[in-house]
Design a protein around this motif. Structure first.
Motif, PDB file in Angstrom:
ATOM      1  N   CYS A 145      35.961 -13.641  16.122  1.00  0.00           N
ATOM      2  CA  CYS A 145      35.290 -14.912  15.891  1.00  0.00           C
ATOM      3  C   CYS A 145      34.654 -14.884  14.506  1.00  0.00           C
ATOM      4  CB  CYS A 145      34.232 -15.132  16.970  1.00  0.00           C
ATOM      5  SG  CYS A 145      33.183 -16.575  16.706  1.00  0.00           S
ATOM      6  N   VAL A 146      34.927 -15.907  13.697  1.00  0.00           N
ATOM      7  CA  VAL A 146      34.383 -15.937  12.337  1.00  0.00           C
ATOM      8  C   VAL A 146      32.884 -16.219  12.318  1.00  0.00           C
ATOM      9  CG1 VAL A 146      36.600 -16.597  11.327  1.00  0.00           C
ATOM     10  CG2 VAL A 146      34.947 -18.372  11.937  1.00  0.00           C
ATOM     11  N   VAL A 147      32.329 -16.694  13.418  1.00  0.00           N
ATOM     12  CA  VAL A 147      30.893 -16.970  13.501  1.00  0.00           C
ATOM     13  C   VAL A 147      30.132 -15.739  13.982  1.00  0.00           C
ATOM     14  CG1 VAL A 147      29.119 -18.379  14.630  1.00  0.00           C
ATOM     15  CG2 VAL A 147      31.272 -19.435  13.899  1.00  0.00           C
ATOM     16  N   SER A 148      30.606 -15.126  15.066  1.00  0.00           N
ATOM     17  CA  SER A 148      29.869 -14.022  15.694  1.00  0.00           C
ATOM     18  C   SER A 148      30.410 -12.636  15.354  1.00  0.00           C
ATOM     19  CB  SER A 148      29.902 -14.174  17.215  1.00  0.00           C
ATOM     20  OG  SER A 148      31.221 -13.953  17.689  1.00  0.00           O
ATOM     21  N   GLY A 183      42.660 -23.990  10.643  1.00  0.00           N
ATOM     22  CA  GLY A 183      42.344 -23.150  11.797  1.00  0.00           C
ATOM     23  C   GLY A 183      41.303 -22.096  11.515  1.00  0.00           C
ATOM     24  N   VAL A 184      40.654 -21.684  12.599  1.00  0.00           N
ATOM     25  CA  VAL A 184      39.657 -20.630  12.522  1.00  0.00           C
ATOM     26  C   VAL A 184      39.546 -20.003  13.912  1.00  0.00           C
ATOM     27  CG1 VAL A 184      37.727 -22.204  13.006  1.00  0.00           C
ATOM     28  CG2 VAL A 184      37.310 -20.118  11.726  1.00  0.00           C
ATOM     29  N   ALA A 185      39.296 -18.698  13.971  1.00  0.00           N
ATOM     30  CA  ALA A 185      39.119 -18.010  15.252  1.00  0.00           C
ATOM     31  C   ALA A 185      37.665 -18.128  15.693  1.00  0.00           C
ATOM     32  CB  ALA A 185      39.512 -16.541  15.127  1.00  0.00           C
ATOM     33  N   LEU A 186      37.481 -18.586  16.940  1.00  0.00           N
ATOM     34  CA  LEU A 186      36.129 -18.786  17.474  1.00  0.00           C
ATOM     35  C   LEU A 186      36.055 -18.290  18.907  1.00  0.00           C
ATOM     36  CD1 LEU A 186      35.499 -22.489  16.373  1.00  0.00           C
ATOM     37  CD2 LEU A 186      34.538 -20.431  15.321  1.00  0.00           C
TER      38      LEU A 186
END
Length: 85
Positions: A20-23, A66-69
């Motif tokens: 996840c690019v956030v966590s 796109g982004v992995a979350l």
């Protein structure tokens, strides 16, 4: 189209190293990580989003869209509760 979605998912997850690019959490951490569309596919039915993506040379399944979350972050984004600038 499910084959486009599968290709999109593999490309996003590979680029973002399955995390996840956030966590920073990964599936291996016990969390479900998903490939999310920054401009959701459902929004592509609205001309504004189609025009926007065309202007920057991106389609709905482009890696740039796109982004992995983590699954809950993805859900919050799709619900409009969370967004990225």
């Amino acid at each position: 189209d499910s084959s486009k979605q599968a290709i999109f998912r593999r490309a996003v997850m590979k680029r973002d190293r399955n995390s996840c690019v956030v966590s920073g959490f990964t599936d291996a951490s016990g969390f479900k990580v998903q490939a999310a569309h920054l401009v959701p596919l459902m929004a592509l039915k609205e001309s504004f989003f189609v025009d926007f993506l065309d202007a920057i040379g991106v389609d709905g399944f482009s890696l740039r869209n796109g982004v992995a979350l983590l699954a809950p972050i993805h859900s919050a984004m799709d619900a409009g509760v969370l967004y990225f600038e």
